[in-house]
Design a protein around this motif. Structure first.
Motif, PDB file in Angstrom:
ATOM      1  N   TYR A   1       0.805  -1.643  -0.042  1.00 15.16           N
ATOM      2  CA  TYR A   1      -0.173   0.002   0.282  1.00 15.16           C
ATOM      3  C   TYR A   1       0.897   1.087   0.226  1.00 15.16           C
ATOM      4  CZ  TYR A   1      -3.276   3.210   1.137  1.00 15.16           C
ATOM      5  OH  TYR A   1      -4.067   4.099   1.306  1.00 15.16           O
TER       6      TYR A   1
ATOM      7  N   GLU B   1       2.875   2.686  -2.954  1.00 18.73           N
ATOM      8  CA  GLU B   1       2.496   3.310  -4.815  1.00 18.73           C
ATOM      9  C   GLU B   1       2.748   4.510  -4.002  1.00 18.73           C
ATOM     10  OE1 GLU B   1       0.054  -1.016  -5.911  1.00 18.73           O
ATOM     11  OE2 GLU B   1      -0.456   0.141  -4.700  1.00 18.73           O
TER      12      GLU B   1
ATOM     13  N   GLU C   1       0.844   6.301  -5.956  1.00 25.05           N
ATOM     14  CA  GLU C   1      -0.735   6.978  -6.512  1.00 25.05           C
ATOM     15  C   GLU C   1      -1.567   5.246  -4.778  1.00 25.05           C
ATOM     16  OE1 GLU C   1      -4.352   6.984  -9.803  1.00 25.05           O
ATOM     17  OE2 GLU C   1      -2.352   7.504  -9.944  1.00 25.05           O
TER      18      GLU C   1
ATOM     19  N   ASN D   1      -4.035   3.057  -3.679  1.00 26.70           N
ATOM     20  CA  ASN D   1      -5.289   2.289  -4.091  1.00 26.70           C
ATOM     21  C   ASN D   1      -5.493   1.743  -3.127  1.00 26.70           C
ATOM     22  OD1 ASN D   1      -6.023   0.136  -5.223  1.00 26.70           O
ATOM     23  ND2 ASN D   1      -5.356  -0.674  -6.451  1.00 26.70           N
TER      24      ASN D   1
ATOM     25  N   ASN E   1      -8.537  -0.235  -2.720  1.00 29.76           N
ATOM     26  CA  ASN E   1      -8.901  -1.246  -2.930  1.00 29.76           C
ATOM     27  C   ASN E   1      -8.061  -2.624  -1.596  1.00 29.76           C
ATOM     28  OD1 ASN E   1     -11.041   0.147  -3.922  1.00 29.76           O
ATOM     29  ND2 ASN E   1      -9.875  -0.313  -5.992  1.00 29.76           N
ATOM     30  N   ARG E   2      -6.435  -1.998  -1.733  1.00 31.01           N
ATOM     31  CA  ARG E   2      -5.593  -3.125  -1.311  1.00 31.01           C
ATOM     32  C   ARG E   2      -6.204  -3.344  -0.270  1.00 31.01           C
ATOM     33  NH1 ARG E   2      -1.436  -4.921  -4.569  1.00 31.01           N
ATOM     34  NH2 ARG E   2      -0.560  -3.147  -6.163  1.00 31.01           N
TER      35      ARG E   2
ATOM     36  N   GLU F   1     -10.150  -7.370  -9.529  1.00 30.14           N
ATOM     37  CA  GLU F   1     -11.037  -6.167  -9.163  1.00 30.14           C
ATOM     38  C   GLU F   1     -11.756  -6.380  -8.029  1.00 30.14           C
ATOM     39  OE1 GLU F   1     -11.594  -6.403 -12.400  1.00 30.14           O
ATOM     40  OE2 GLU F   1      -8.850  -6.034 -12.764  1.00 30.14           O
TER      41      GLU F   1
END
Ligand code: FAD
Ligand code: NAD
Length: 405
Positions: A146, A149, A151, A153, A155-156, A239
């Motif tokens: 997490y 990155e 940017e 994400n 959703n992780r 996803e």
């Protein structure tokens, strides 16, 4: 005279219980006993939610099979069963074959995905030591990645659990305790984490005591779990998942981790071997033999026993598998001694305890409702009891749970 050969396949609760009881009941000159299992270890399936969430190391949930069997009486073979030729009385293994006079099938269950698209590919299961290790590692990887990155994400950090049966709820209990630790370890804001439980039935833990269900739901909600009740998982994708309430259009929930804990079926070897089965489970006779095959017993998650009081099958549990193992050992000992009268199986239901993490639980034991630390303590008593029944006090001292609140 040739000694009969008893072959037990699967060293889970049912198979190991049969073996340790048989080795006491049968003399070395009366029969040969062979136990076959794909690993050289037994794992406590009932503890896998802990290993999967990472609250208990996977080595704590398993032990060496050779440590609990009498090796002078039982020949242990580490191999994987591929098929059973019941007409020729042969068990076909990956690395050979074994013939039998009496066979005990105790291969456990498998995850039931009901043919839902994408689940096999994209969802994690809580089924064995390998799957538990993989799920724990995956969740940890999402947290570790997490902050790597640029940017972010989010959703992780979204975890979906499909099914609010006992497996789903016990896993959520562990997960809810593990998340604050992971947040601390990987410098992640707790409020970014999203845990969603999707349950198709109108309630969590369908059929269980409503007061205890409320206790569990409010505790888990307080710890950050969101429940979507009366909502079914329709598809899993790389996803996340698609869910729908009734006839509504499916909507997407993005998630870096999807866990499927929404049902079990019998082992696929059962159907592959041509046994008549319902979702891989064979309706056995009262003496636990397979109709038409007097030399084959099936116990545990691959067997189906009807609760005559409500005319419905008993839910598959470790409790019932172990009781079946005890009875099968006695029935096989009788057959070896040329007795024709076998005992009928009668389930002695001692109750149910559902953990909500290490420190809380709900349960009905001997007809009495319990919650909180009392129930959590009782859960440990139940866990230790199964160790004791297979490996005695030595195994309890080695692998038992002793934390008191
Ligand atoms: P298992 O104990 O699953 O053992 C099957 C054995 O067969 C394993 O050793 C496996 O490696 C072996 N095997 C499988 N396929 C092959 C093959 N092809 N060749 C060789 N070996 C093979 N029940 C309760 O009563 N109380 C609980 O608290 C409880 N908690 C649970 C928590 C979780 C997370 C889960 C998933 C289940 C829980 N259950 C509980 C249900 C219980 O674990 C099962 O009903 C029980 O394990 C069934 O026992 P079994 O002997 O049929 O199979
Ligand atoms: P289960 O079948 O008991 O529960 C599965 C749940 O998933 C159900 O509530 C069902 O309505 C739901 N479901 C099914 N399809 C769905 C979908 N498409 N979307 C959303 N939800 C869906 O399975 P389990 O919880 O894995 O339990 C398996 C067996 O193991 C049971 O017999 C259980 O009693 C036993 N077990 C016992 C304990 C305990 O005693 N503490 C713990 C775990 C498991």
């Amino acid at each position: 005279m040739r000694k009969p050969k008893i072959v037990i396949i699967g060293a889970g609760y049912g198979g190991l219980m049969t073996t340790v009881r048989l080795q006491k009941l049968i003399g070395i000159n009366e029969a040969d006993i062979v136990l076959i299992n794909k690993n050289d270890y037994h794992y406590e399936t009932t503890w896998l939610h802990e290993a999967s969430a990472g609250t208990l190391h996977h080595d704590k949930v398993r032990y060496d099979i050779r440590d609990v069997i009498d090796r002078s009486k039982v020949d242990f073979v580490q191999d994987t069963v591929v098929e059973i030729n019941k007409e020729e009385k042969i068990v076909i293994l990956e690395k050979g074959e074994v013939n039998y006079d009496y066979l005990v099938i105790a291969l456990g269950g498998e995850s039931e995905t009901f043919g839902i698209k994408g689940l096999k590919e994209y969802a994690f299961g809580i089924t064995n030591v390998n799957s538990a290790r993989q799920l724990r590692e995956h969740i940890e990887y999402q947290f570790a990645t997490y902050n790597m990155e640029e940017e972010k994400n989010d959703n992780r950090l979204s975890i979906v659990v499909g099914g609010a049966g006992f497996t789903g709820i016990e896993f959520l209990g562990e997960l809810a305790n593990r998340i604050p630790e992971l947040c601390h370890e990987y410098d992640v804001d707790f409020h970014k984490v999203k845990i969603t439980c999707v349950e198709a039935a109108p309630t969590v833990l369908p059929g269980f005591d409503p007061e205890l269900v409320n206790y569990a739901v409010s505790l888990l909600e307080r710890k950050g779990v969101e429940f979507l009740i009366g909502t079914a998982i329709k598809e899993a994708t790389p996803e996340g998942i698609f869910v729908a309430k009734g006839e509504d259009e499916p909507r997407e929930i993005k998630a870096g981790t999807v866990v499927w804990a929404a049902g079990v079926r019998g082992n696929s070897i059962i159907e592959k071997s041509g046994f008549e089965a319902m979702r891989g489970r064979v309706k056995v006779q009262p003496d636990l033999r397979v109709p038409g095959f007097d030399d084959v017993f099936i116990i545990g998650d691959s067997s189906l026993v009807i609760n005559e009081e409500i005319n419905r099958p008993y839910p598959p549990t470790a409790q019932i598998a172990m009781q079946q193992g005890e009875l099968v050992a006695r029935n096989i000992a009788a057959l070896v001694r040329n007795k024709t009268e076998l005992e009928a199986f009668k389930f002695d239901n001692k109750g149910t305890v559902c953990s909500l993490g290490d420190d809380d639980a709900i349960g009905v034991v001997f007809g009495k409702k319990i919650t909180g630390s009392k129930a959590a303590f009782m859960k440990k008593v139940v866990d230790n009891r199964s160790l004791f029944m297979i490996g005695g006090a030595g195994l309890v001292l080695k692998k038992g749970k002793f934390k008191v609140f």
